[in-house]
Design a protein around this motif. Structure first.
Motif, PDB file in Angstrom:
ATOM      1  N   LEU A  20       0.830  -1.195   0.000  1.00  0.00           N
ATOM      2  CA  LEU A  20       0.000   0.000   0.000  1.00  0.00           C
ATOM      3  C   LEU A  20       0.866   1.246   0.000  1.00  0.00           C
ATOM      4  N   GLN A  24      -2.344   5.370   2.035  1.00  0.00           N
ATOM      5  CA  GLN A  24      -3.374   4.354   2.233  1.00  0.00           C
ATOM      6  C   GLN A  24      -3.165   3.587   3.542  1.00  0.00           C
ATOM      7  N   LYS A  28      -6.128   3.165   6.185  1.00  0.00           N
ATOM      8  CA  LYS A  28      -6.555   1.851   6.683  1.00  0.00           C
ATOM      9  C   LYS A  28      -6.560   1.835   8.213  1.00  0.00           C
ATOM     10  N   GLU A  46     -18.920   3.147   1.511  1.00  0.00           N
ATOM     11  CA  GLU A  46     -18.850   2.830   0.075  1.00  0.00           C
ATOM     12  C   GLU A  46     -19.966   3.538  -0.686  1.00  0.00           C
ATOM     13  N   ILE A  55     -15.326  -2.876  -2.166  1.00  0.00           N
ATOM     14  CA  ILE A  55     -14.024  -2.233  -2.412  1.00  0.00           C
ATOM     15  C   ILE A  55     -13.349  -1.865  -1.094  1.00  0.00           C
ATOM     16  N   VAL A  56     -14.058  -1.129  -0.230  1.00  0.00           N
ATOM     17  CA  VAL A  56     -13.471  -0.678   1.030  1.00  0.00           C
ATOM     18  C   VAL A  56     -13.244  -1.859   1.964  1.00  0.00           C
ATOM     19  N   LYS A  58     -12.511  -4.986   1.180  1.00  0.00           N
ATOM     20  CA  LYS A  58     -11.304  -5.704   0.745  1.00  0.00           C
ATOM     21  C   LYS A  58     -10.045  -4.920   1.109  1.00  0.00           C
ATOM     22  N   PHE A  59     -10.119  -3.583   0.991  1.00  0.00           N
ATOM     23  CA  PHE A  59      -8.992  -2.723   1.366  1.00  0.00           C
ATOM     24  C   PHE A  59      -8.706  -2.833   2.864  1.00  0.00           C
ATOM     25  N   ARG A  64      -6.581  -5.892  -0.939  1.00  0.00           N
ATOM     26  CA  ARG A  64      -6.320  -5.084  -2.124  1.00  0.00           C
ATOM     27  C   ARG A  64      -5.896  -3.689  -1.711  1.00  0.00           C
ATOM     28  N   ALA A  65      -5.261  -2.989  -2.638  1.00  0.00           N
ATOM     29  CA  ALA A  65      -4.981  -1.560  -2.476  1.00  0.00           C
ATOM     30  C   ALA A  65      -6.075  -0.813  -3.238  1.00  0.00           C
ATOM     31  N   LEU A  66      -6.138   0.481  -3.036  1.00  0.00           N
ATOM     32  CA  LEU A  66      -7.117   1.292  -3.745  1.00  0.00           C
ATOM     33  C   LEU A  66      -6.466   1.985  -4.939  1.00  0.00           C
ATOM     34  N   GLN A  70     -10.210   5.854  -6.652  1.00  0.00           N
ATOM     35  CA  GLN A  70     -11.040   5.398  -5.534  1.00  0.00           C
ATOM     36  C   GLN A  70     -10.694   6.179  -4.270  1.00  0.00           C
TER      37      GLN A  70
END
Length: 85
Positions: A20, A24, A28, A46, A55-56, A58-59, A64-66, A70
């Motif tokens: 990340l 980010q 987080k 979201e 999306i958020v 999973k972040f 995942r990264a954004l 996003q």
């Protein structure tokens, strides 16, 4: 950039570390702060940011990264609930 302790499995079963950007990492931390847990709804964030469902989540869970676009959508929403850069 910082590497998270979490990893993502590739199709061959080997672990791929998720990296990340530093902005980010602090985002987080804000979203996962136990003091805010009862005040925040990932689905609500979201929706307000106009991001796809998941999306958020999973972040936040290190999957995942954004994408910068996003992050652009997410920042105004989290600033309203107290996130400071």
């Amino acid at each position: 950039m910082k590497t998270l302790n979490k990893t993502k499995s590739s199709s061959k079963g080997s672990a791929i570390p998720i990296v990340l950007p530093s902005d980010q990492v602090s985002l987080k931390k804000f979203l996962t702060d136990p003091a805010r847990k009862d005040m925040l709804s990932i689905n609500g964030i979201e929706r307000q940011a106009g991001l796809s469902q998941g999306i958020v989540s999973k972040f936040v869970h290190g999957k995942r990264a954004l994408h910068p676009k996003q992050v652009e959508k997410l920042l105004p929403v989290v600033k309203l609930i107290g996130y400071l850069l």
